[in-house]
Design an enzyme around this catalytic site. Sequence first.
Site, PDB file in Angstrom:
ATOM      1  N   ASP A 100     -67.692 -11.718  41.302  1.00 36.33           N
ATOM      2  CA  ASP A 100     -66.242 -11.803  41.388  1.00 36.33           C
ATOM      3  C   ASP A 100     -65.764 -13.119  40.738  1.00 36.33           C
ATOM      4  O   ASP A 100     -66.031 -13.354  39.556  1.00 36.33           O
ATOM      5  CB  ASP A 100     -65.822 -11.663  42.850  1.00 36.33           C
ATOM      6  CG  ASP A 100     -64.329 -11.460  43.057  1.00 36.33           C
ATOM      7  OD1 ASP A 100     -63.851 -10.344  42.816  1.00 36.33           O
ATOM      8  OD2 ASP A 100     -63.660 -12.427  43.450  1.00 36.33           O
ATOM      9  N   HIS A 145     -67.929  -3.310  46.371  1.00 41.04           N
ATOM     10  CA  HIS A 145     -67.688  -4.526  45.594  1.00 41.04           C
ATOM     11  C   HIS A 145     -68.618  -5.683  45.948  1.00 41.04           C
ATOM     12  O   HIS A 145     -68.715  -6.641  45.186  1.00 41.04           O
ATOM     13  CB  HIS A 145     -66.226  -4.965  45.810  1.00 41.04           C
ATOM     14  CG  HIS A 145     -65.792  -6.127  44.981  1.00 41.04           C
ATOM     15  ND1 HIS A 145     -65.769  -6.099  43.602  1.00 41.04           N
ATOM     16  CD2 HIS A 145     -65.359  -7.373  45.340  1.00 41.04           C
ATOM     17  CE1 HIS A 145     -65.331  -7.258  43.143  1.00 41.04           C
ATOM     18  NE2 HIS A 145     -65.085  -8.060  44.183  1.00 41.04           N
ATOM     19  N   TYR A 202     -56.003 -17.507  40.941  1.00 41.85           N
ATOM     20  CA  TYR A 202     -55.217 -16.437  40.327  1.00 41.85           C
ATOM     21  C   TYR A 202     -54.054 -16.990  39.513  1.00 41.85           C
ATOM     22  O   TYR A 202     -53.682 -16.409  38.481  1.00 41.85           O
ATOM     23  CB  TYR A 202     -54.755 -15.463  41.420  1.00 41.85           C
ATOM     24  CG  TYR A 202     -55.938 -14.769  42.037  1.00 41.85           C
ATOM     25  CD1 TYR A 202     -56.487 -13.639  41.454  1.00 41.85           C
ATOM     26  CD2 TYR A 202     -56.566 -15.292  43.166  1.00 41.85           C
ATOM     27  CE1 TYR A 202     -57.608 -13.027  41.979  1.00 41.85           C
ATOM     28  CE2 TYR A 202     -57.695 -14.685  43.710  1.00 41.85           C
ATOM     29  CZ  TYR A 202     -58.210 -13.562  43.099  1.00 41.85           C
ATOM     30  OH  TYR A 202     -59.335 -12.975  43.620  1.00 41.85           O
TER      31      TYR A 202
END
Length: 287
Positions: A95, A263, A202
């Site tokens: 990730d 995930h 982000y």
Amino acid sequence: MEHLTIRANGANFHVVRAGRGKPLLLLHGWPEIWLTWAPVISRLSDRFTLIAPDLRGFGDSDKPDGSFGPDGHAADMLAVMDGLGIDRFGVVGHDVGGAVMQPLARRAGERVAGLFFFDFVYPGIGPRMAAPERLNHIWYQSFQQMEMAPRLVGASRESCRLYIAHFLKGWAHRKDAFDDVLDLFGDTYFRDGNLAGGFAHYRASHAGRIAMMKGEAPVLPPIQVPTCVRWAEHDPLFPYEWTDRLGETFSKLDLAMFPGVGHFPHREDPDRAAEEIAGFFERIGWS
């Protein structure tokens, strides 16, 4: 496991070190901390020295002032390894950790013995991430850039725990993968600065992801470091079909599906995850 504080690149980093043997740097994703690797660490500590930091902004490491993305994290991690006196090492990531590994390898490929990835963002995903049928999967990437986001999510302990649990359980195929640490993860993110610190990734990555979604990301030469990718069969966030262009980013690629997981392969099936990691580094002579 040994808990250390390493001063590096102008910040203090919480680092966990365990085991013996060739060093492997373990880089977590969001919404995780170093502890996500604990099951893998316990299975590999007889074969490798495992270095598991909290990235800047996460857990017990210092928090950035404003946005802070993969390039900054990569510089941090090289400085952390310098602080530990480790010149050459393998890297395992997932990730956000996978996003960090790419500039790290481009910046200091001579220091990296090999790269092992679980599901992550790379340029070849391109416009598929923003396809209409995918928009409900990536809403959080926009929300977490908003100034009010840390205050809304962190309005109470319960709201924070609900938010973090939504992703840890929703993105997993084996829904009990984080049950033993779910409250701990939620409470960690509820501590001062940890929501904003994680959201900073982000904000910093936004321009690059928009360029990727528009098909306008700069074309970079492929990374030459030996690379292994084990991509989850049931990842609702990053479908396995998105692995089709990995060869454009990694020239020495070993790719296979990781069956039966979502995930978080390293938490959902740590036995297989550890064996895949060990097998790759043994094959390239880093063991």
